[in-house]
Design a protein around this motif. Structure first.
Motif: not given
Length: 234
Positions: A41, A44, A48, A50, A69-70, A128
């Motif tokens: 992962y 960020c 967040e 990702i 987030k995604a 993103v």
């Protein structure tokens, strides 16, 4: 800026393998450690998360009270998607980018709930949180894409679950200044598997790509035994 972290870097069986008494598995037991199947992962700057794959069954527990987030999924094999079975029941909407796959895994496409699935296209970037994710087609038993992850400060190649990389994808990687490259090295040399790289094949590709830092992922206890038996320094 982002930080890349791994929840696991082993193959589907994890290490130690159930009831295996090889040197590597016994050492893991002695140290009371366990290496889960490969899942990573990005953390960020804004806090967040990702996900790169979602095979960790406890993803909802690990990231509870955080924003995912995604999800950038490499493919729909179980060891890369199990976490989605719980994540879909969450309150937050989560976008999952994935390669083309008509069936997906289990009933994820039938009961999507909080997850929005978006099919990626090879070599077409997705942005993103100001981070660019370029799907890199890989050779595997299911349609699979690794990801070239780029920010202003860092470029990472995440290339799990592959038996090779097609020439056009390899050329892109070779012509990109990559800070960190992570690649599938599931087996020891000589293991009969057409869906994963062995240690020697993986290291050869890493040499071709020429990243500043190169690492093996999706490794099995067999890979680690081979490295130990041959006194290979990592």
């Amino acid at each position: 800026m982002f930080k890349l972290k791994f929840l696991g870097s082993a193959n589907a069986s994890g290490i130690p393998v159930f009831n295996c008494n090889c040197q590597v598995c016994e050492e893991y037991r002695e140290n009371k450690s366990f290496n889960n199947s490969t899942c990573a992962y990005l953390e960020c700057d804004n806090g967040e998360i990702i996900l790169l794959d979602a095979g960790e069954d406890n993803i909802t527990k690990i990231f509870d009270n955080k924003t995912i987030k995604a999800v950038f999924l490499t493919h729909f094999h179980a060891d890369h998607t199990l976490g989605l079975l719980k994540l879909r029941y969450g309150v937050d909407k989560v976008v999952c980018y994935h390669p083309e796959d008509k069936n997906g895994f289990a009933d994820l496409f039938i009961h999507k709930l909080s997850i929005e699935y978006k099919q990626n296209k090879p070599f077409e970037p997705i942005v993103v949180n100001d981070i660019k994710f370029t799907p890199i087609p890989l050779i595997h038993s299911k349609n699979t894409t690794g990801y070239l992850v780029e920010s202003k400060e860092k470029t990472i190649a995440y290339l799990t679950d592959c038996a090779g990389i097609k020439d056009n994808a390899l050329e892109l990687l070779k012509n990109t200044k990559i800070d960190e490259c992570y690649i599938d090295a599931c087996h020891a040399p000589g293991y009969p598997d057409k869906n994963h790289l062995n240690y020697e094949e993986a290291t050869k590709i890493l040499d071709e790509i020429g990243a500043k830092k190169s690492s093996l992922i999706h490794g099995s206890h067999e890979t680690l035994c081979y490295i130990k038996d041959n006194n290979i320094g990592l």
